[in-house]
Design a protein around this motif. Structure first.
Motif, PDB file in Angstrom:
ATOM      1  N   ALA A   1      68.600  33.042  73.074  1.00  0.00           N
ATOM      2  CA  ALA A   1      68.676  32.024  74.134  1.00  0.00           C
ATOM      3  C   ALA A   1      67.302  31.764  74.734  1.00  0.00           C
ATOM      4  CB  ALA A   1      69.658  32.482  75.218  1.00  0.00           C
ATOM      5  N   ILE A   2      66.533  32.828  74.939  1.00  0.00           N
ATOM      6  CA  ILE A   2      65.199  32.667  75.536  1.00  0.00           C
ATOM      7  C   ILE A   2      64.284  31.908  74.568  1.00  0.00           C
ATOM      8  CG2 ILE A   2      63.133  33.974  76.232  1.00  0.00           C
ATOM      9  CD1 ILE A   2      65.169  35.928  77.604  1.00  0.00           C
ATOM     10  N   ASN A   3      64.414  32.219  73.298  1.00  0.00           N
ATOM     11  CA  ASN A   3      63.626  31.458  72.312  1.00  0.00           C
ATOM     12  C   ASN A   3      64.027  29.993  72.310  1.00  0.00           C
ATOM     13  OD1 ASN A   3      61.900  33.454  71.349  1.00  0.00           O
ATOM     14  ND2 ASN A   3      63.468  34.276  69.966  1.00  0.00           N
ATOM     15  N   LYS A   4      65.322  29.744  72.504  1.00  0.00           N
ATOM     16  CA  LYS A   4      65.795  28.362  72.505  1.00  0.00           C
ATOM     17  C   LYS A   4      65.291  27.609  73.745  1.00  0.00           C
ATOM     18  CE  LYS A   4      69.998  25.658  72.059  1.00  0.00           C
ATOM     19  NZ  LYS A   4      71.386  25.573  71.619  1.00  0.00           N
ATOM     20  N   LEU A   5      65.242  28.342  74.885  1.00  0.00           N
ATOM     21  CA  LEU A   5      64.673  27.699  76.085  1.00  0.00           C
ATOM     22  C   LEU A   5      63.214  27.323  75.827  1.00  0.00           C
ATOM     23  CD1 LEU A   5      66.131  29.971  78.925  1.00  0.00           C
ATOM     24  CD2 LEU A   5      66.724  27.580  78.485  1.00  0.00           C
TER      25      LEU A   5
ATOM     26  N   ILE B   1      77.536  25.081  85.461  1.00  0.00           N
ATOM     27  CA  ILE B   1      76.746  26.145  84.823  1.00  0.00           C
ATOM     28  C   ILE B   1      76.889  26.012  83.306  1.00  0.00           C
ATOM     29  CG2 ILE B   1      76.500  28.650  84.517  1.00  0.00           C
ATOM     30  CD1 ILE B   1      77.616  28.876  87.451  1.00  0.00           C
ATOM     31  N   PRO B   2      75.805  25.698  82.601  1.00  0.00           N
ATOM     32  CA  PRO B   2      75.922  25.520  81.151  1.00  0.00           C
ATOM     33  C   PRO B   2      76.313  26.817  80.451  1.00  0.00           C
ATOM     34  CG  PRO B   2      73.629  25.243  81.879  1.00  0.00           C
ATOM     35  CD  PRO B   2      74.438  25.490  83.092  1.00  0.00           C
ATOM     36  N   ILE B   3      77.113  26.670  79.412  1.00  0.00           N
ATOM     37  CA  ILE B   3      77.525  27.840  78.619  1.00  0.00           C
ATOM     38  C   ILE B   3      77.090  27.640  77.182  1.00  0.00           C
ATOM     39  CG2 ILE B   3      79.494  29.180  77.774  1.00  0.00           C
ATOM     40  CD1 ILE B   3      81.013  28.487  80.213  1.00  0.00           C
ATOM     41  N   TRP B   4      76.417  28.635  76.621  1.00  0.00           N
ATOM     42  CA  TRP B   4      76.053  28.594  75.209  1.00  0.00           C
ATOM     43  C   TRP B   4      76.877  29.641  74.461  1.00  0.00           C
ATOM     44  CZ3 TRP B   4      69.906  28.401  75.313  1.00  0.00           C
ATOM     45  CH2 TRP B   4      69.505  27.179  75.887  1.00  0.00           C
ATOM     46  N   SER B   5      77.381  29.233  73.291  1.00  0.00           N
ATOM     47  CA  SER B   5      78.193  30.139  72.475  1.00  0.00           C
ATOM     48  C   SER B   5      77.324  30.771  71.382  1.00  0.00           C
ATOM     49  CB  SER B   5      79.321  29.348  71.822  1.00  0.00           C
ATOM     50  OG  SER B   5      78.754  28.452  70.882  1.00  0.00           O
ATOM     51  N   ALA B   6      77.931  31.672  70.619  1.00  0.00           N
ATOM     52  CA  ALA B   6      77.210  32.288  69.490  1.00  0.00           C
ATOM     53  C   ALA B   6      76.714  31.214  68.535  1.00  0.00           C
ATOM     54  CB  ALA B   6      78.113  33.282  68.767  1.00  0.00           C
TER      55      ALA B   6
END
Ligand SMILES: Cc1cc2nc3c(=O)[nH]c(=O)nc-3n(C[C@H](O)[C@H](O)[C@H](O)COP(=O)(O)OP(=O)(O)OC[C@H]3O[C@@H](n4cnc5c(N)ncnc54)[C@H](O)[C@@H]3O)c2cc1C
Ligand SMILES: Nc1ncnc2c1ncn2[C@@H]1O[C@H](COP(=O)(O)O)[C@@H](O)[C@H]1O
Lengths: 329, 258
Positions: free
Chosen positions: B103-107, B202-207
């Protein structure tokens, strides 16, 4: 022969010996290695620390892997994890044991992640049955005892809680094989620019005896009049409940419990402490617990080995005197 | 500067039960923000006030964790992100760190990750170091003071508060920092702010959003039991305090405790 068992060696702070935790881990490691029919090796990382290998042999190691390099003069995550990971990849130990101080947690967690292997932090036991390595670790303030089963990836990384096992006895004349290895080419991205002793540091986790006081003592003056002298008579350290830390009687360093320190001394005395679940979380695994409280129904008595119902201001001075007279130092 | 604060929701006390499938049952216990994470949030906010940019509060957990994410928003976090997926339920610390790293890499633009020194339920403190390794970033654990944080030179200077010593450490950014209680005094969210963030999405990211495939954990829970009950204790009897004290000392000496 099955793969070796390794113990990361730490130097004692105030002598040239290896630290008590390392002697403990060598004692446990020796048992595990004998049962599994393998060798026990010391992992000595540092600068000018080679003599610790001989100390490790005296306490039961068969072998020592030594990386002696200026880059390891100070602990850094990159330096220590880099060296340990390179050795682990080369020699494939089954298990790497370390202590669980802050520094060793920093190390073991990063090492397990670096190698992509399983981890048990603050373990109180380790077993090897055939190919299965398992560790026991408490969580949830000691309310849950977890058995962690390591998968097939090796090494299993275990950071053990102090005072989980007896220390190995020194055996004169034992020696072993020293394997010198050079520092691998890892980049050390952090730099330690200063180390200073912590003001008023209290290493409660190291203390064999702890006397803690709580709000029942009424005032900070009364706390300092009663608790440190009793702790001193016993040769122990003094702790506190969160109630009196929050009230500013005593620094956070002394707090025992869920959001303070977890301790497991030989003797824990709780004076004027009610025994809230968050306090119990930090001390319930102490070997012997003595509670002094004026309320006979206080929950602390449910975990106490010995309870004294009464006023702390009356009991504690008598107790301090009695101990000085008969058992104190 | 973009600061991410990793936050975990935990039971207020640990009087939990163990489900037959070995998961933890905290039913009926109030959920709070992990104590040390309040300090991490506060530290993120204080640096944000000085340097500008964003403070994103990030949790990997079930949807119920939105409650404490909202608390962090009410404290002043500018952004929030929840990683939630049925497949996350059985993750070990390495698996959780792998997902958060993705997730941090995606940000993409994160300069600093703050986390707590440990959670008060699992109590391992392994998450920060595991995350740092997954990201390939340096780690600074048990930090009681961030003395310098500079976006231009990408540098951090911090004090690590160990048991008996304080280490001053310099590092490059981006880095992962875990904090202890000494670092600051967390603020209370104001009622006004609590109201204002009550309906924030609040955004939610899945696997799948993170491109994660299932990986077997490196270690698993084979058994979970309550602690063995302590041997029943005794209340020391006696005519007066002096006699009770003598009896206590007798017993402690007989059993070689002192
Ligand atoms: C998230 C969270 C985390 C927490 N973490 C911790 C933690 O880490 N550590 C911790 O300790 N607490 C923690 N707490 C607080 C905990 O719940 C209790 O509030 C706290 O432990 C109470 O401290 P105490 O026993 O000193 O005070 P009290 O509960 O007020 O008890 C005082 C006791 O003294 C007795 N007493 C009174 N007068 C006398 C006398 N003259 N002689 C003898 N006895 C006397 C009373 O009978 C009473 O039992 C936490 C709470 C929360 C919500
Ligand atoms: N599931 C999670 N989501 C977000 N942050 C987490 C999570 N688990 C652990 N952390 C962070 O890592 C710290 C240490 O947790 P632990 O390693 O479980 O003791 C916590 O204080 C949080 O900041």
């Amino acid at each position: 022969m099955p793969n070796e068992i390794w113990v990361l060696i730490e130097k004692a702070r105030h002598s040239d010996n290896i630290a008590a935790i390392s002697r403990e881990l060598l004692g446990k490691g020796r048992q595990l290695a004998d049962a599994a029919g393998t060798q026990l090796a010391a992992l000595v990382l540092g600068s000018g620390m080679g003599a610790l290998a001989e100390r490790a042999f005296a306490y039961g190691a068969d072998k020592a892997y030594v990386v002696d390099d200026a880059a390891l003069a100070q602990y850094t995550t990159d330096g220590f994890v880099g060296a340990a990971a390179a050795l682990a990849k080369k020699y494939q130990p089954a298990l790497i044991l370390s202590g669980a101080s802050f520094q060793m947690r920093d190390f073991s967690a990063a090492l397990a992640a670096e190698l992509g292997v399983g981890l048990a932090i603050d373990a109180t036991n380790v077993t090897i049955e055939g190919e299965q390595i398992s560790a026991v670790r408490p969580s949830h303030g000691g309310n849950v005892i977890n058995t962690i089963a390591f998968g097939a990836a090796r090494p299993a990384v275990v950071a053990a809680r102090k005072q989980s096992w007896p220390e190995a006895q020194e055996q004169a004349g034992r020696s072993g094989e020293v394997v010198q290895e050079s520092m691998p080419g890892v980049e050390i991205r952090t730099k330690v620019t200063n180390v200073s002793p912590k003001q008023g540091a209290v290493n409660l986790a190291d203390a064999a005896i702890i006397v803690s006081g709580g709000r029942g003592l009424g005032s900070p003056e009364n706390y300092f009049k009663l608790i440190p002298p009793l702790a001193e008579a016993l040769g122990g350290a003094y702790g506190a409940s969160r109630a009196i830390v929050d009230a500013g009687w005593i620094p956070y360093e002394h707090q025992v419990g869920q959001t303070g320190k977890t301790v497991s001394p030989k003797l824990y005395m709780a004076v004027g402490i009610s025994g809230a679940i968050q306090h119990l979380a930090g001390m319930r695994t102490s070997r012997t617990i003595v509670a002094i409280n004026k309320d006979a129904d206080a929950p602390i008595f449910r975990v106490a080995s010995y309870g004294l119902v009464g006023d702390a201001s009356e009991i504690v001075p008598l107790l301090t005197e009695e101990i000085k007279k008969r058992a104190g130092r | 500067m973009h600061i991410v604060v990793c936050m975990k929701q935990v039971p207020r006390d640990n009087s939990v039960k163990i489900n037959p499938d070995l998961s933890i049952n905290a039913e009926g216990i109030e959920q709070i923000m992990n104590l040390f994470d309040e300090y991490a949030v506060e530290e993120g906010l204080q640096w944000n006030e000085k340097l500008g940019g964003k403070v994103t509060v990030l949790s990997l957990g079930p949807e119920e964790w939105k409650e404490q994410i909202r608390r962090a928003l009410a404290m002043g976090a500018t952004d929030a992100l929840l990683l939630s997926d049925p497949s996350f339920a059985g993750l070990d610390v390495l698996g959780a760190a792998r997902a958060v790293a993705a997730a941090i890499n995606k940000l993409g633009d994160v300069d600093l990750v703050l986390a707590g020194r440990n959670s008060t339920d699992d109590e391992s403190g392994a998450f920060g170091p595991a995350l740092a390794r997954m990201l390939g970033w340096p780690q600074l654990t048990y930090v009681g003071k961030i003395a310098e944080l500079d976006e231009g030179s990408k540098r951090i200077v911090a004090e690590r508060h160990l048991e008996e010593q304080i280490e001053t450490v310099e590092s490059r950014l981006p880095a992962v920092v875990t904090v202890v209680k000494d670092i600051n005094e967390p603020r209370y969210p104001s009622l006004l702010r609590i109201k204002r963030v009550a309906k924030v999405e609040i955004p939610i990211w899945s696997a799948a959003d993170l491109g994660l495939s299932a990986q077997a954990p490196a270690a698993s829970i084979a058994a979970r039991v309550p602690p063995p009950p302590r041997a029943k204790g005794e209340i020391i009897q006696g005519a007066d305090a002096a006699e009770k004290v003598r009896t206590l000392v007798d017993k402690l000496m007989e059993s070689q405790v002192i």
